[in-house]
Scaffold this motif. Structure first.
Motif, PDB file in Angstrom:
ATOM      1  N   ALA A 180       0.868  -1.182   0.000  1.00 30.65           N
ATOM      2  CA  ALA A 180       0.000   0.000   0.000  1.00 30.65           C
ATOM      3  C   ALA A 180       0.902   1.229   0.000  1.00 30.65           C
ATOM      4  O   ALA A 180       1.860   1.310   0.775  1.00 30.65           O
ATOM      5  CB  ALA A 180      -0.902  -0.003   1.222  1.00 30.65           C
ATOM      6  N   THR A 181       0.611   2.156  -0.883  1.00 25.82           N
ATOM      7  CA  THR A 181       1.421   3.368  -1.014  1.00 25.82           C
ATOM      8  C   THR A 181       0.499   4.585  -1.067  1.00 25.82           C
ATOM      9  O   THR A 181      -0.728   4.447  -1.094  1.00 25.82           O
ATOM     10  CB  THR A 181       2.287   3.320  -2.288  1.00 25.82           C
ATOM     11  N   ILE A 182       1.088   5.760  -1.083  1.00 24.58           N
ATOM     12  CA  ILE A 182       0.298   6.994  -1.157  1.00 24.58           C
ATOM     13  C   ILE A 182      -0.588   6.957  -2.410  1.00 24.58           C
ATOM     14  O   ILE A 182      -0.115   6.669  -3.514  1.00 24.58           O
ATOM     15  CB  ILE A 182       1.217   8.232  -1.187  1.00 24.58           C
ATOM     16  N   ASN A 183      -1.868   7.218  -2.210  1.00 23.14           N
ATOM     17  CA  ASN A 183      -2.889   7.210  -3.265  1.00 23.14           C
ATOM     18  C   ASN A 183      -3.169   5.817  -3.831  1.00 23.14           C
ATOM     19  O   ASN A 183      -3.884   5.684  -4.818  1.00 23.14           O
ATOM     20  CB  ASN A 183      -2.520   8.173  -4.409  1.00 23.14           C
ATOM     21  N   GLY A 201      -2.984   4.779  11.394  1.00 28.38           N
ATOM     22  CA  GLY A 201      -1.884   5.651  11.014  1.00 28.38           C
ATOM     23  C   GLY A 201      -0.718   4.829  10.506  1.00 28.38           C
ATOM     24  O   GLY A 201      -0.416   3.755  11.051  1.00 28.38           O
ATOM     25  N   MET A 202      -0.061   5.305   9.445  1.00 30.63           N
ATOM     26  CA  MET A 202       1.121   4.646   8.896  1.00 30.63           C
ATOM     27  C   MET A 202       2.244   5.665   8.789  1.00 30.63           C
ATOM     28  O   MET A 202       2.028   6.784   8.314  1.00 30.63           O
ATOM     29  CB  MET A 202       0.826   4.059   7.513  1.00 30.63           C
ATOM     30  N   VAL A 203       3.440   5.282   9.227  1.00 37.46           N
ATOM     31  CA  VAL A 203       4.592   6.168   9.124  1.00 37.46           C
ATOM     32  C   VAL A 203       5.510   5.680   8.012  1.00 37.46           C
ATOM     33  O   VAL A 203       5.471   4.511   7.622  1.00 37.46           O
ATOM     34  CB  VAL A 203       5.379   6.254  10.452  1.00 37.46           C
ATOM     35  N   LYS A 204       6.337   6.589   7.494  1.00 34.48           N
ATOM     36  CA  LYS A 204       7.273   6.204   6.445  1.00 34.48           C
ATOM     37  C   LYS A 204       8.241   5.160   6.979  1.00 34.48           C
ATOM     38  O   LYS A 204       8.683   5.216   8.123  1.00 34.48           O
ATOM     39  CB  LYS A 204       8.027   7.436   5.940  1.00 34.48           C
ATOM     40  N   ASN A 205       8.562   4.205   6.130  1.00 31.20           N
ATOM     41  CA  ASN A 205       9.416   3.085   6.509  1.00 31.20           C
ATOM     42  C   ASN A 205      10.844   3.554   6.753  1.00 31.20           C
ATOM     43  O   ASN A 205      11.496   4.071   5.847  1.00 31.20           O
ATOM     44  CB  ASN A 205       9.390   2.030   5.398  1.00 31.20           C
ATOM     45  N   GLU A 206      11.314   3.392   7.995  1.00 38.29           N
ATOM     46  CA  GLU A 206      12.675   3.785   8.356  1.00 38.29           C
ATOM     47  C   GLU A 206      13.508   2.568   8.744  1.00 38.29           C
ATOM     48  O   GLU A 206      14.506   2.677   9.458  1.00 38.29           O
ATOM     49  CB  GLU A 206      12.646   4.791   9.518  1.00 38.29           C
ATOM     50  N   LEU A 262       8.164  -1.865   0.060  1.00 35.52           N
ATOM     51  CA  LEU A 262       7.334  -1.269   1.110  1.00 35.52           C
ATOM     52  C   LEU A 262       7.790   0.158   1.418  1.00 35.52           C
ATOM     53  O   LEU A 262       8.974   0.412   1.619  1.00 35.52           O
ATOM     54  CB  LEU A 262       7.421  -2.122   2.373  1.00 35.52           C
ATOM     55  N   THR A 263       6.854   1.085   1.452  1.00 32.88           N
ATOM     56  CA  THR A 263       7.185   2.492   1.727  1.00 32.88           C
ATOM     57  C   THR A 263       6.791   2.936   3.126  1.00 32.88           C
ATOM     58  O   THR A 263       7.250   3.982   3.586  1.00 32.88           O
ATOM     59  CB  THR A 263       6.476   3.417   0.719  1.00 32.88           C
ATOM     60  N   PRO A 280       3.090  11.450  10.667  1.00 33.19           N
ATOM     61  CA  PRO A 280       4.542  11.686  10.712  1.00 33.19           C
ATOM     62  C   PRO A 280       5.255  10.781  11.708  1.00 33.19           C
ATOM     63  O   PRO A 280       4.660  10.268  12.670  1.00 33.19           O
ATOM     64  CB  PRO A 280       4.647  13.152  11.120  1.00 33.19           C
ATOM     65  N   LEU A 281       6.543  10.622  11.483  1.00 29.56           N
ATOM     66  CA  LEU A 281       7.364   9.752  12.315  1.00 29.56           C
ATOM     67  C   LEU A 281       7.424  10.222  13.765  1.00 29.56           C
ATOM     68  O   LEU A 281       7.681   9.416  14.671  1.00 29.56           O
ATOM     69  CB  LEU A 281       8.777   9.669  11.723  1.00 29.56           C
ATOM     70  N   VAL A 282       7.156  11.510  14.016  1.00 33.96           N
ATOM     71  CA  VAL A 282       7.206  12.039  15.375  1.00 33.96           C
ATOM     72  C   VAL A 282       6.173  11.368  16.278  1.00 33.96           C
ATOM     73  O   VAL A 282       6.303  11.384  17.507  1.00 33.96           O
ATOM     74  CB  VAL A 282       6.995  13.569  15.367  1.00 33.96           C
TER      75      VAL A 282
END
Length: 513
Positions: free
Chosen positions: A43-46, A376-381, A422-423, A489-491
């Motif tokens: 699953a990605t943005i849009n 909520g999903m955060v960017k993959n770090e 995966l994003t 956001p990751l915060v």
């Protein structure tokens, strides 16, 4: 394996209220394995994940603030886990360090334990430092005269084993994570601080913790300091415990001959969640708290809640329309189909339009009549854990799921390619709608994919075993819910997996977010 059960085994199942057929199915999974999940794409943005602009965010936050008075809201926090993993490298140090025969630097070089070096450098920045030093000095004679390595050894030993601390044997929830205004602050208190956003006028804030019964008094000692908060507790039910087998699939028995049961994993908590009577439930892990980002966390909690409320209102409106099929036009049906596809991520089958109107209505009712989760999903770090994917089911349909790596066939290059693309990452930042359009609570056990459990390799008394774990709480246990993913956001994601995570900026008082 059924014929291997003794009369005492059957009696034990009965005492634990575990149906025999459930045990047989779990043993079948252990013997035959579990079919891996079929990933289509991440699953990605849009494409499964919404990314909102600031005006859209404010719209949903305003909606939440306007509507929250009409809902019974609570937070559900899995909090039964002991903190033993947080201190694993320190326990190994205490057990392996040659006190008086080597230096700590020599130990670090010998064991390559970089975590210990980080811990020692950051020791003064832990919220419990002063208390720890004072206790160590009182309990260890001639502490100040000892060599530096010995002092550090006794400091660590005090933290792990002194009754006042005993950190590795306590749940994470009661450990001092932060320091504020000269006081040590636990995750329980941080969750309370964060939860004020859904408090209604003249009512107590409601939070539910799943805990181990043996530690309830520790929770209550902290909870008693907050009389304006309604804290409740539940335990993981023994009926969700599972059996284990030897590597050759023989039933694993203890020395007394009894079958060995072990907890079925966090998926067992779907039973606890099913007992919650609230309309809206936030789910967040006990260790995901922040010293500084409470305002940001509240902002995005309201955002997720606003999306849930708006979505739920539209779902209920459509369900009421579907209850009156004579008045349904093809335009309304197409509108509902578009909503299911674009908002609920539930596309209808290619054959859908070939069916009679009655069948179409029934199919749409089945799509809509489910609990809803907004995640909520955060960017993959690069954090370990699950992520958001489009998954294909046996009937050819696709849906959004949170998938753990253990559910994926990592011997399949195509599936590995999907995982590598995966994003985003699942931080467990979820808000759930648990009631239907008639105000009735869903039975959440009706929406579990029972074929989505895990077979894991464990150890018991030095012997290897295979164990079955239930479908994860936000994985297979919610597989048949309607799912919406939103980037946050990751915060908002500040987990504490090891003690050294408390040295990160998000857990330190000098950091301003």
């Amino acid at each position: 394996m059924e014929e291997n059960f003794t009369a005492l085994d059957l009696q034990l199942f009965d005492e634990r209220n575990i149906p025999l057929q459930r045990v047989i199915k779990q043993l079948h999974f252990l013997k035959e394995g579990i079919t891996k999940i079929n990933l289509v794409r991440p699953a990605t943005i849009n494409d499964g994940i919404q990314l909102l602009n600031s005006s859209e965010e404010e719209k949903y936050i305003e909606l939440f603030d306007q509507e929250k008075e009409h809902y019974n809201i609570t937070k559900f926090v899995p909090a039964s886990g002991a903190a033993s993993r947080m201190f694993k490298f320190l326990v190994e140090f205490i057990n392996d360090f040659n006190l008086g025969k080597e230096t700590i630097n020599a130990y670090i070089n010998r064991t390559k334990c970089i975590e210990l070096a980080i811990f020692m450098v950051g020791l003064r920045n832990f919220p419990f430092y002063r208390d720890l030093i004072e206790t160590t000095k009182k309990s260890v004679s001639n502490f100040n005269e000892k060599k530096a390595d010995e002092r550090e050894y006794w400091i660590i030993k005090t933290m792990l084993q002194n009754p006042k601390f005993n950190f590795s044997n306590k749940p994470k929830a009661v450990l001092p994570f932060h320091s504020k205004n000269g006081s040590q602050v636990t995750p329980i208190e941080e969750h309370i601080n964060e939860s004020v956003f859904y408090q209604k006028a003249n009512e107590k804030t409601s939070i539910h913790f799943t805990i181990s019964k043996e530690h309830q008094f520790l929770f209550e000692e902290i909870a008693n300091q907050f009389p304006d908060v309604a804290l409740s507790y539940s335990y993981q039910s023994e009926t969700t415990d599972t059996l284990s087998v030897h590597p050759d699939n023989r039933l694993f028995r203890l020395e007394n001959g009894k079958l060995f049961f072990r907890p079925g994993g966090h998926g067992a908590l779907i039973e606890n969640l099913n007992e919650i009577q609230a309309d809206i439930v936030y789910i967040k892990n006990i260790d995901n708290v922040s010293h500084n980002a409470i305002k940001e966390n509240i902002h995005y909690k309201k955002l997720l809640g606003g999306i849930l409320i708006e979505t739920q209102k539209q779902v209920f409106k459509y369900q009421e329309l579907l209850d009156n099929p004579e008045a349904l036009s093809s335009e309304i049906i197409n509108e509902i189909i578009k909503f299911c596809c674009e908002k609920l991520n539930r596309p209808v089958s290619s054959n859908f339009y070939k069916f009679q109107k009655d069948y179409q209505i029934q199919a749409l009712k089945e799509i809509l009549n489910r609990p809803i989760r907004v995640c909520g999903m955060v960017k993959n770090e690069g954090e370990p854990g699950g992520g958001p994917f489009w998954v294909k089911h046996e009937d050819g349909s696709e849906s959004l799921q949170i998938v753990e790596s253990s559910q994926v066939d990592l011997d399949n290059p195509k599936q590995i390619a999907v995982v590598n693309a995966l994003t985003h990452f699942n931080p467990v930042d979820i808000v759930c709608g648990l009631k239907n359009y008639k105000g009735e609570k869903f039975d959440l056990t009706n929406f579990i994919d029972h074929n989505a459990g895990f077979v894991v390799n464990k150890n018991k008394d030095g012997k290897p075993i295979k164990a079955y774990e239930l479908p994860g709480l936000w994985n297979g246990a919610m597989a048949h819910w309607n799912t919406i993913f939103v980037e946050v956001p990751l915060v908002t994601f500040n987990p504490v997996k090891t003690i050294n995570d408390l040295l990160k900026s998000s857990h330190q008082p000098y950091y301003e977010s």
